[in-house]
Design a protein around this motif. Structure first.
Motif, PDB file in Angstrom:
ATOM      1  N   VAL A  31       0.841  -1.189   0.000  1.00  0.00           N
ATOM      2  CA  VAL A  31       0.000   0.000   0.000  1.00  0.00           C
ATOM      3  C   VAL A  31       0.881   1.245   0.000  1.00  0.00           C
ATOM      4  CG1 VAL A  31      -1.896   1.217   1.120  1.00  0.00           C
ATOM      5  CG2 VAL A  31      -1.715  -1.263   1.344  1.00  0.00           C
ATOM      6  N   LYS A  32       0.714   2.069  -1.016  1.00  0.00           N
ATOM      7  CA  LYS A  32       1.436   3.337  -1.093  1.00  0.00           C
ATOM      8  C   LYS A  32       0.442   4.489  -1.010  1.00  0.00           C
ATOM      9  CE  LYS A  32       5.547   1.920  -3.706  1.00  0.00           C
ATOM     10  NZ  LYS A  32       6.437   2.270  -4.848  1.00  0.00           N
ATOM     11  N   GLY A  33       0.958   5.664  -0.747  1.00  0.00           N
ATOM     12  CA  GLY A  33       0.118   6.849  -0.648  1.00  0.00           C
ATOM     13  C   GLY A  33       0.815   7.898   0.189  1.00  0.00           C
ATOM     14  N   GLU A  34       0.290   9.106   0.148  1.00  0.00           N
ATOM     15  CA  GLU A  34       0.870  10.183   0.950  1.00  0.00           C
ATOM     16  C   GLU A  34       0.844   9.815   2.431  1.00  0.00           C
ATOM     17  OE1 GLU A  34      -0.760  14.085   0.398  1.00  0.00           O
ATOM     18  OE2 GLU A  34      -1.146  13.750  -1.722  1.00  0.00           O
ATOM     19  N   PRO A  35       1.816  10.326   3.209  1.00  0.00           N
ATOM     20  CA  PRO A  35       1.711  10.150   4.664  1.00  0.00           C
ATOM     21  C   PRO A  35       0.405  10.727   5.184  1.00  0.00           C
ATOM     22  CG  PRO A  35       3.895  10.989   4.050  1.00  0.00           C
ATOM     23  CD  PRO A  35       3.044  11.045   2.810  1.00  0.00           C
ATOM     24  N   GLY A  36      -0.218  10.008   6.108  1.00  0.00           N
ATOM     25  CA  GLY A  36      -1.451  10.508   6.705  1.00  0.00           C
ATOM     26  C   GLY A  36      -2.719  10.120   5.976  1.00  0.00           C
ATOM     27  N   THR A  37      -2.616   9.191   4.995  1.00  0.00           N
ATOM     28  CA  THR A  37      -3.812   8.777   4.257  1.00  0.00           C
ATOM     29  C   THR A  37      -4.406   7.482   4.790  1.00  0.00           C
ATOM     30  OG1 THR A  37      -2.339   7.814   2.576  1.00  0.00           O
ATOM     31  CG2 THR A  37      -3.281   9.972   2.098  1.00  0.00           C
ATOM     32  N   GLY A  38      -3.901   6.984   5.907  1.00  0.00           N
ATOM     33  CA  GLY A  38      -4.528   5.825   6.552  1.00  0.00           C
ATOM     34  C   GLY A  38      -3.971   4.484   6.149  1.00  0.00           C
ATOM     35  N   LYS A  39      -2.722   4.428   5.682  1.00  0.00           N
ATOM     36  CA  LYS A  39      -2.138   3.149   5.258  1.00  0.00           C
ATOM     37  C   LYS A  39      -1.958   2.198   6.443  1.00  0.00           C
ATOM     38  CE  LYS A  39       1.521   5.056   3.440  1.00  0.00           C
ATOM     39  NZ  LYS A  39       1.196   6.471   3.768  1.00  0.00           N
ATOM     40  N   THR A  40      -1.376   2.718   7.506  1.00  0.00           N
ATOM     41  CA  THR A  40      -1.153   1.882   8.689  1.00  0.00           C
ATOM     42  C   THR A  40      -2.476   1.484   9.331  1.00  0.00           C
ATOM     43  OG1 THR A  40       0.985   2.954   9.106  1.00  0.00           O
ATOM     44  CG2 THR A  40      -0.042   1.794  10.953  1.00  0.00           C
ATOM     45  N   MET A  41      -3.399   2.425   9.386  1.00  0.00           N
ATOM     46  CA  MET A  41      -4.695   2.162  10.005  1.00  0.00           C
ATOM     47  C   MET A  41      -5.471   1.091   9.244  1.00  0.00           C
ATOM     48  SD  MET A  41      -7.728   4.870  10.985  1.00  0.00           S
ATOM     49  CE  MET A  41      -6.565   5.915  11.860  1.00  0.00           C
ATOM     50  N   LEU A  42      -5.209   0.960   7.936  1.00  0.00           N
ATOM     51  CA  LEU A  42      -5.897  -0.050   7.141  1.00  0.00           C
ATOM     52  C   LEU A  42      -5.655  -1.444   7.707  1.00  0.00           C
ATOM     53  CD1 LEU A  42      -7.459  -1.042   4.631  1.00  0.00           C
ATOM     54  CD2 LEU A  42      -5.272  -1.004   3.385  1.00  0.00           C
ATOM     55  N   ASN A 217      -4.350  23.001  -1.896  1.00  0.00           N
ATOM     56  CA  ASN A 217      -4.183  23.212  -3.343  1.00  0.00           C
ATOM     57  C   ASN A 217      -3.271  24.390  -3.679  1.00  0.00           C
ATOM     58  OD1 ASN A 217      -5.887  21.047  -3.917  1.00  0.00           O
ATOM     59  ND2 ASN A 217      -7.725  22.334  -3.899  1.00  0.00           N
ATOM     60  N   LEU A 218      -2.692  25.021  -2.663  1.00  0.00           N
ATOM     61  CA  LEU A 218      -1.775  26.136  -2.917  1.00  0.00           C
ATOM     62  C   LEU A 218      -0.541  25.639  -3.663  1.00  0.00           C
ATOM     63  CD1 LEU A 218      -0.978  29.105  -2.403  1.00  0.00           C
ATOM     64  CD2 LEU A 218       0.078  28.350  -0.267  1.00  0.00           C
ATOM     65  N   PRO A 219      -0.235  26.171  -4.841  1.00  0.00           N
ATOM     66  CA  PRO A 219       0.944  25.720  -5.597  1.00  0.00           C
ATOM     67  C   PRO A 219       2.237  26.016  -4.834  1.00  0.00           C
ATOM     68  CG  PRO A 219      -0.533  27.039  -6.973  1.00  0.00           C
ATOM     69  CD  PRO A 219      -0.991  27.210  -5.560  1.00  0.00           C
ATOM     70  N   GLY A 220       3.154  25.081  -4.883  1.00  0.00           N
ATOM     71  CA  GLY A 220       4.475  25.311  -4.310  1.00  0.00           C
ATOM     72  C   GLY A 220       4.647  24.882  -2.866  1.00  0.00           C
ATOM     73  N   LEU A 221       3.611  24.288  -2.270  1.00  0.00           N
ATOM     74  CA  LEU A 221       3.755  23.835  -0.885  1.00  0.00           C
ATOM     75  C   LEU A 221       4.806  22.749  -0.788  1.00  0.00           C
ATOM     76  CD1 LEU A 221       0.201  23.475   0.748  1.00  0.00           C
ATOM     77  CD2 LEU A 221       1.919  25.231   1.153  1.00  0.00           C
ATOM     78  N   LYS A 222       5.643  22.847   0.237  1.00  0.00           N
ATOM     79  CA  LYS A 222       6.660  21.817   0.471  1.00  0.00           C
ATOM     80  C   LYS A 222       6.018  20.551   1.023  1.00  0.00           C
ATOM     81  CE  LYS A 222      11.167  21.238   2.700  1.00  0.00           C
ATOM     82  NZ  LYS A 222      12.182  21.868   3.580  1.00  0.00           N
ATOM     83  N   LYS A 223       5.065  20.705   1.923  1.00  0.00           N
ATOM     84  CA  LYS A 223       4.336  19.563   2.478  1.00  0.00           C
ATOM     85  C   LYS A 223       2.849  19.888   2.538  1.00  0.00           C
ATOM     86  CE  LYS A 223       3.569  16.619   6.465  1.00  0.00           C
ATOM     87  NZ  LYS A 223       2.107  16.693   6.159  1.00  0.00           N
ATOM     88  N   LYS A 224       2.073  19.213   1.719  1.00  0.00           N
ATOM     89  CA  LYS A 224       0.635  19.430   1.725  1.00  0.00           C
ATOM     90  C   LYS A 224       0.010  18.780   2.955  1.00  0.00           C
ATOM     91  CE  LYS A 224       0.057  19.713  -3.283  1.00  0.00           C
ATOM     92  NZ  LYS A 224      -0.732  19.232  -4.444  1.00  0.00           N
ATOM     93  N   PRO A 225      -0.969  19.439   3.584  1.00  0.00           N
ATOM     94  CA  PRO A 225      -1.626  18.842   4.758  1.00  0.00           C
ATOM     95  C   PRO A 225      -2.365  17.566   4.376  1.00  0.00           C
ATOM     96  CG  PRO A 225      -2.793  20.824   4.056  1.00  0.00           C
ATOM     97  CD  PRO A 225      -1.522  20.773   3.267  1.00  0.00           C
ATOM     98  N   SER A 226      -2.323  16.584   5.276  1.00  0.00           N
ATOM     99  CA  SER A 226      -2.909  15.276   5.010  1.00  0.00           C
ATOM    100  C   SER A 226      -4.250  15.116   5.710  1.00  0.00           C
ATOM    101  CB  SER A 226      -1.956  14.186   5.496  1.00  0.00           C
ATOM    102  OG  SER A 226      -1.871  14.238   6.916  1.00  0.00           O
ATOM    103  N   THR A 227      -4.853  13.948   5.510  1.00  0.00           N
ATOM    104  CA  THR A 227      -6.124  13.642   6.171  1.00  0.00           C
ATOM    105  C   THR A 227      -5.979  13.689   7.685  1.00  0.00           C
ATOM    106  OG1 THR A 227      -6.681  12.185   4.322  1.00  0.00           O
ATOM    107  CG2 THR A 227      -8.002  11.960   6.322  1.00  0.00           C
TER     108      THR A 227
END
Length: 284
Positions: A31-42, A217-227
Motif C-alpha cells: 500500500v502506497k500513498g501520501e503520509p497521513g492517508t490511513g495506510k497503517t490504520m488499514l 491546493n496552494l501551488p508550491g507547498l513543500k508539504k501538503k496537509p494530510s487527512t
C-alpha cells in the motif's frame, strides 16, 4: 470472509477490492500513498473486522531483515558463560535460550491466522525487501543456530506500507498486490470526517473543508496537509470553540485560518500561504 470497511475506517470500493484480492491471491498487499492517508490504520481495521490478531513491524533506517526472523544474542550467552552459578551454566548449554523471535517468526507460529503489518518498508536499506523475498514467498525460514526450519502454521495476511521515499526492487514488487491510496476527494473526505466527528455542524464542516482544500491546493507547498492533519485541526476547532465566522471571508478570498499550525508544518509553507493572502487582499 471479505473486508467491507468498518465503522471506524472509510474504505473506498477500489481499496476493499485490493484487500480482498491480496487475500485471495495469498500475496502481500503493498500500500502506497501520501503520509497521513490511513495506510497503517488499514491493517489495524482489517484485523479488527476479520477478528484476527495484529502483529506490527515498524521499519527504521537501521532495521535489518534478519531482525524480523530472529536474532541470536551472543553477548548475553558470553556473559552468562562467565558466571559460576549452576543455573547460568545450564542456561548456556541450550542455545535456544538466546534466540529472540522476530515478528515474522511470531506470525508464522501463531495458533491462529494473523494480520502482519510491515510498516514503511522504504525507510530501510535498499536490500531489505530483497532479503525478505524467500521468507514471504515460501512462508518459511531456517534457524542456523538451532538447525530448525520454521514453517508458517497459517499464512498471515501481510500488509506492507510505503511512503514512496525510495523505489522498491522489481523482484519484490512482482510478489505483491499493489494499491495506491489516492488522496480523498471532498465527498470521501466528508465521510471520513463524519466517522470521527459525527456531531459536527454542517456549515462548520463545509467551511472547514473549503479552507483545508484552499490550503492544500496552494501551488508550491513543500508539504501538503494530510487527512490526519485535517482531523487534528478539526479537533482543535471543536476544542477551542472556534466560531464559523473565523473560517469565512466576506469576499470569498483565501484567508489565513485559525490554528494553521495544525495544517502547515514548516515556515516556508506558512510564509508562502501568508504571501498569497496578502497579494489577494491588495489586488482587489
Amino acid at each position: 470472509m471479505k473486508f467491507q470497511g468498518s465503522d471506524h475506517y472509510v474504505a473506498t470500493q477500489d481499496l476493499m477490492l485490493a484487500v480482498n484480492a491480496a487475500v485471495t491471491l495469498q500475496r502481500p498487499l503493498l500500500v502506497k500513498g501520501e503520509p497521513g492517508t490511513g495506510k497503517t490504520m488499514l491493517a489495524e481495521e482489517v484485523a479488527t473486522a476479520m477478528k484476527m490478531p495484529l502483529l506490527q513491524w515498524h521499519i527504521k533506517s537501521t532495521t535489518k531483515a534478519q531482525q524480523g526472523l530472529y536474532e541470536y544474542d551472543a553477548v548475553s550467552r558470553l556473559r552468562d558463560s562467565q558466571l559460576a552459578d549452576p543455573e547460568s551454566a545450564d542456561k548456556v548449554r541450550d542455545i535456544r535460550n538466546y534466540i529472540v523471535q522476530g515478528v515474522l517468526w511470531q506470525a508464522f507460529t501463531a495458533e491462529q491466522p494473523v494480520v502482519l503489518l510491515i510498516d514503511e518498508i522504504d525507510k530501510a536499506d535498499i536490500e531489505f525487501p530483497n532479503d525478505l523475498l524467500r521468507e514471504l514467498d515460501r512462508m518459511e525460514f531456517y534457524v542456523y543456530e538451532t538447525r530448525e526450519l520454521v514453517r508458517a502454521r497459517h499464512r498471515p495476511i501481510v500488509f506492507i506500507t510505503s511512503n514512496n521515499e525510495k523505489e522498491l526492487p522489481d523482484a519484490f514488487l512482482r510478489r505483491c498486490f499493489f494499491h495506491y491510496i489516492k488522496f480523498p476527494d471532498a465527498e470521501t473526505m466528508q465521510r471520513i470526517v463524519d466517522v470521527h466527528f459525527p456531531g459536527l455542524k454542517k456549515d462548520l464542516l463545509s467551511a472547514a473543508l473549503k479552507t483545508f482544500y484552499d490550503v492544500r491546493n496552494l501551488p508550491g507547498l513543500k508539504k501538503k496537509p494530510s487527512t490526519s492533519e485535517l482531523l487534528d485541526w478539526l479537533k482543535l476547532l471543536v476544542a477551542e470553540d472556534i466560531p464559523l465566522q473565523a473560517l469565512q471571508s466576506k469576499d470569498e478570498k483565501v484567508s489565513v485560518p485559525p490554528l494553521v499550525g495544525a495544517l502547515l508544518k514548516n515556515e516556508q509553507d506558512v510564509t508562502l500561504f501568508e504571501k498569497l493572502v496578502f497579494m489577494q487582499r491588495h489586488n482587489r
